[in-house]
Design an enzyme around this catalytic site. Sequence first.
Site, mmCIF file in Angstrom:
data_model
loop_
_atom_site.group_PDB
_atom_site.id
_atom_site.type_symbol
_atom_site.label_atom_id
_atom_site.label_comp_id
_atom_site.label_asym_id
_atom_site.label_seq_id
_atom_site.Cartn_x
_atom_site.Cartn_y
_atom_site.Cartn_z
ATOM 1 N N ASP A 53 0.702 -1.090 0.010
ATOM 2 C CA ASP A 53 0.147 -0.086 -0.042
ATOM 3 C C ASP A 53 0.825 1.331 0.034
ATOM 4 O OD1 ASP A 53 -2.105 -1.852 0.326
ATOM 5 O OD2 ASP A 53 -2.833 -0.935 1.892
ATOM 6 N N HIS A 205 3.673 -1.933 3.200
ATOM 7 C CA HIS A 205 3.753 -0.791 2.622
ATOM 8 C C HIS A 205 5.247 -0.323 1.948
ATOM 9 C CE1 HIS A 205 0.646 -1.181 5.786
ATOM 10 N NE2 HIS A 205 0.223 0.201 5.087
HETATM 11 ZN ZN LIG Z 1 -2.664 3.077 3.113
#
Ligand SMILES: [Zn+2]
Length: 245
Positions: A53, A205
Amino acid sequence: MLSSGSSISVAFGVASLAAAGTLAYATLSAQSQVFGRTLQAPPLPNQLALTFDDGPNPAATPRLLNILARRNVRATFFLIGDFVRLEPALTRQIAAAGHAIGNHTMTHPFLPRCSAARIRAELTGCSDILEATLGRRVTLFRPPHGALRPVVLRTARELGLETVQWNLIVGDWKPSVTTDGLLHTLEKGIAANRAAKRGTNVVLHDGGQASLGQPRLKTVEAVEMLLDRLAPDTVFVTPSAGGWG
Ligand SMILES: [Zn+2]
C-alpha cells in the site's frame, strides 16, 4: 445467534452492548464482514497474497520490483492517486511487470469520517488517474487503514471496485521496526494462517501516506528474506472480482 433459550432476558442487555461493540469494531477491523462482503484472504493454506500500500514510492518501489521480478512473484499494489499523478512512469512500470494494481483513494483520508460526496470523489479521482496512466480501469480497492462504513463499500461497488482487506498486518510502517523483526512477524503470521488452514493476505507498505519518498527499505529487505525462506509449495495469488488467482 443464541444457541439456547436459557438466559434470553440477560442476553438481551448483553446483546445490545455487544452490537455497539461490534459496530465500533466493524468500522476499523479489516476482518469484519458486518458491512458487506470484502475479500480477506485466499482459501488454501499454501496461498500467499503479498499486497503493498501507499505507493508508488521512488525510494522503495523500484527495488521491490526487482526483488519480485527475480523470483517471478506477482503481487498487488494499492496506489495513492496523488502519488500516481507524480510518478506515472513508475506506476506503468508496476503494471508492466504484471502486478495487480488497485485504488487506495486520491489522498488517503480516514473514509468513515468523510461525507458521501468526498468518499465518491476520493475513489473516482484515484480510478480516473489510474485509468489515464495505465489505459484501463482498475477493479480493486483498499480503504486507507482498512476503515469502512456501509457507504464506502456501497460507493466502491457502484464504481465497479472489489474491496480487498487483509488477514495479516505487521506494522512495517513503524519507525521502530527492524528487518529481522518484520521477517519474524511475517513468518509467524503465515505459519498461524497455515495452521488454521487458510491462506495469507498480508498488507505491507512500499510507500507512506505522508509524502513520496518515505523510507520503506526495511519492508523491502524483509520481503526479500521472506521470499528466500518460504515453504516451496507456496503459491502467490492476487485478488480479483472472482476471488483469488
Ligand atoms: Zn494506506
